[in-house]
Structures are given as C-alpha cells and as structure tokens.
Design an enzyme around this catalytic site. Structure first.
Site, PDB file in Angstrom:
ATOM      1  N   ASN A  13      33.501  42.833  52.810  1.00 43.06           N
ATOM      2  CA  ASN A  13      34.587  42.001  53.334  1.00 43.06           C
ATOM      3  C   ASN A  13      34.506  42.050  54.865  1.00 43.06           C
ATOM      4  OD1 ASN A  13      36.941  40.760  54.075  1.00 43.06           O
ATOM      5  ND2 ASN A  13      38.314  42.247  53.122  1.00 43.06           N
ATOM      6  N   LYS A  15      36.175  40.474  56.949  1.00 41.13           N
ATOM      7  CA  LYS A  15      37.474  40.245  57.613  1.00 41.13           C
ATOM      8  C   LYS A  15      37.286  39.223  58.756  1.00 41.13           C
ATOM      9  CE  LYS A  15      38.928  44.689  55.919  1.00 41.13           C
ATOM     10  NZ  LYS A  15      39.751  45.878  56.055  1.00 41.13           N
ATOM     11  N   HIS A 101      44.546  40.873  49.183  1.00 38.18           N
ATOM     12  CA  HIS A 101      44.155  41.980  50.063  1.00 38.18           C
ATOM     13  C   HIS A 101      45.390  42.480  50.812  1.00 38.18           C
ATOM     14  CE1 HIS A 101      42.318  44.230  53.305  1.00 38.18           C
ATOM     15  NE2 HIS A 101      41.248  44.312  52.533  1.00 38.18           N
ATOM     16  N   GLU A 103      45.864  43.246  53.745  1.00 36.10           N
ATOM     17  CA  GLU A 103      46.096  42.607  55.051  1.00 36.10           C
ATOM     18  C   GLU A 103      46.728  41.223  54.878  1.00 36.10           C
ATOM     19  OE1 GLU A 103      42.137  43.256  56.585  1.00 36.10           O
ATOM     20  OE2 GLU A 103      42.552  45.401  56.607  1.00 36.10           O
ATOM     21  N   GLU A 171      42.394  49.485  46.476  1.00 36.05           N
ATOM     22  CA  GLU A 171      42.268  49.727  47.913  1.00 36.05           C
ATOM     23  C   GLU A 171      43.553  50.349  48.452  1.00 36.05           C
ATOM     24  OE1 GLU A 171      39.034  47.184  49.932  1.00 36.05           O
ATOM     25  OE2 GLU A 171      40.962  46.202  50.166  1.00 36.05           O
ATOM     26  N   GLY A 177      40.120  51.396  56.819  1.00 37.21           N
ATOM     27  CA  GLY A 177      39.805  51.435  58.254  1.00 37.21           C
ATOM     28  C   GLY A 177      40.192  52.733  58.948  1.00 37.21           C
ATOM     29  N   SER A 217      37.408  52.890  53.562  1.00 38.91           N
ATOM     30  CA  SER A 217      36.543  53.832  54.277  1.00 38.91           C
ATOM     31  C   SER A 217      35.309  54.267  53.460  1.00 38.91           C
ATOM     32  CB  SER A 217      37.342  55.048  54.743  1.00 38.91           C
ATOM     33  OG  SER A 217      38.351  54.634  55.653  1.00 38.91           O
TER      34      SER A 217
HETATM   35  P1  13P Z   1      37.229  49.646  55.343  1.00 38.92           P
HETATM   36  O1  13P Z   1      35.956  49.806  54.531  1.00 38.92           O
HETATM   37  O2  13P Z   1      36.976  49.264  56.762  1.00 38.92           O
HETATM   38  O3  13P Z   1      38.125  50.832  55.186  1.00 38.92           O
HETATM   39  O4  13P Z   1      38.016  48.387  54.726  1.00 38.92           O
HETATM   40  C1  13P Z   1      38.227  48.309  53.360  1.00 38.92           C
HETATM   41  C2  13P Z   1      38.732  46.960  53.047  1.00 38.92           C
HETATM   42  O5  13P Z   1      39.850  46.598  53.403  1.00 38.92           O
HETATM   43  C3  13P Z   1      37.847  46.052  52.296  1.00 38.92           C
HETATM   44  O6  13P Z   1      38.523  44.953  51.815  1.00 38.92           O
END
Ligand code: 13P
Length: 262
Positions: A13, A15, A101, A103, A171, A177, A217
């Site tokens: 992803n 983003k 997601h 976010e 997740e 992150g 992560s």
């Molecule tokens: P990270 O791998 O940066 O922690 O992000 C995970 C994520 O949100 C994937 O959709």
C-alpha cells in the site's frame, strides 16, 4: 511443519507516495526487478495513488504484479466530484481494492460506506481487501469486539459464492507506521478470531476461501515469524513497500514459506 491453506498474498500500500509519476514508474520497475521473473505461488500487488494506475498497468501487462486501489466509491457513474468508481478502476487494470483502511476511517469513512463499497466490489467481481483493526490494545480484550463489529458490518450480505474474492487485513492502528508490530502470537490469535467470525457469518467452509493478512510495521526482518507463527496468509505493507529491495525480500520470504509448508 507449518500448514498453509491459501496462496500467500503480499500487497504494497503505497498510500500517498511517491511524489511524482516519474518516481512511481521507477519504484514499480525496481519492485518488478526485485520480485523477479521466476514462477511463484505468491501473489503480489501494489496499490499506488489513482493517478499512477494506468501508467503502471502499461508497465505490467502480464499482471505479474497486480494492481490494487486504495479506495473506491460505491456508485458507478455520475455527479460525485472527487470520487473514483469501480468501472474506472477495472478499466486501468485494477483487480483488488483496499476498503476501510484506518487512514480512510480516520478521515471520516463510516462502517455503512465500507459496507456499500464491499457490496459494489463483489458485484463487479474484483477482490475486496477489507481492513479491520483496533486503535489500542487495552487490558480487557476490548479490541476483539472492535474487530468483530468492523468485520461483521463490512462482510454481511457477501454472497457465499463470492468468498474467494474476500480478503481480510488485520491492521492494528497502533502498529501502523510505528515500527511496533503486533507479536506473531497476537497475530495468530486475531487470525483465529477473524476466522471464527467468518465461520459464524457464513459457514466453516468459508475459512478455506477467505485469506487473512496482517499489516502494521511489517519488515523483511519480522516477515518470516509473522508468517510461520502468526500463520497469516500474507501482508498489507505500507512503509516497507516503498523500498523495492525490502519489499522484494518480504515477497521472497513468503514464497519460501509457501514452498516449505503443506
Ligand atoms: P506500515 O507497514 O507502514 O506500518 O503501514 C501498514 C499499512 O497501513 C498498510 O496498509
């Protein structure tokens, strides 16, 4: 020996990265090189920002690296300024869509919208990668009810005949992150919990059809344990998917696991 029931799926992803089309092309070509040309059991996809999709489709005509979208709007056409529909995504080679997601949820997406998105994705025969996960891990195990409510709401009314198009990505928000991934034991516990809900909503045979991924992560150095002990069917990867070598290592770790497990 570990047992595996599904083909591993590794999704990057991206983003809101990278900054330009030129950089997206370079990242995609680097990922393509790292993944290599050998035939693999593992399925690999990347979810770039919308404006880069059609160019990346051109760079991967065989769909060896599949294209995923980071979001979708459930209506198919019309006066919906700023939205992107499933027919549009299909027309640029997208085969799976990330839904719900954290976010997007933080930006105001509701359970009801996520439900509608999932319904629309199933009607269009694409794969839905439904994200669930708690904000915090409290002492009392309330995170299980958070995940349960999100999952039940998103997948209710999915036709049993389409379950192979359903992927659930666990997740936990606190792990995204932060460099602080869930322990493989906790990942396994949540995977079993998710499967229990899937069996309850559909039936026990549904467990064999629905893949469960972990995200938060994930790095090359923790991927193996998350697969073998966590027993997930793959990963949804943020930060590490922007580094082609690191992403490639995770893909090859999943492939080695797919080959050794039965
Ligand atoms: P990270 O791998 O940066 O922690 O992000 C995970 C994520 O949100 C994937 O959709």
């Amino acid at each position: 020996m570990a047992t595996k029931s599904h083909t591993p799926l590794i999704v990057g992803n991206w983003k809101m990265n990278p900054a330009t089309l030129g950089k997206a092309r370079k990242l995609f070509l680097d990922v393509r090189k790292e993944v290599g040309r050998k035939k693999m059991e593992t399925q690999v996809a990347v979810a770039p920002p919308f404006p880069f999709l059609s160019e990346l489709q051109r760079l991967s005509p065989s769909q060896r690296i599949g294209l995923s979208a980071q979001d979708v709007y459930f209506e198919s056409i019309g006066a919906h300024t700023g939205e992107v529909s499933l027919p549009m995504l299909r027309s640029v080679g997208v085969s799976s869509v990330i839904v719900g997601h954290s976010e997007r949820r933080a930006a105001g997406e509701s359970d009801e919208e996520i439900y509608k998105d999932v319904q629309a994705i199933f009607k269009s025969s694409l794969t839905a990668i439904v994200c669930v996960g708690e904000q915090v891990r409290d002492q009392h195990g309330n995170y299980f009810s958070v995940v349960e409510a999100q999952l039940r709401s998103a997948v209710r009314d999915v036709p049993k005949t389409k379950l192979k198009q359903l992927v659930v990505a666990y997740e936990p928000v606190w792990a995204i992150g932060t460099g602080d991934h869930a322990t493989p034991e906790d990942v396994q516990e949540m995977k079993l919990f998710i499967q229990k809900i899937i069996a309850d909503v559909f039936d026990r045979s549904a467990i064999k059809k629905v893949r469960v991924l972990y995200g938060g992560s994930v790095k090359a150095k923790n991927a193996q344990e998350l697969l073998t002990v966590g027993t997930v069917d793959g990963f949804l990867i943020g930060g590490a998917s922007l580094k082609a070598k690191e992403f490639g290592k995770i893909v090859h770790t999943a492939e080695a696991y797919a080959k050794t497990s039965v």
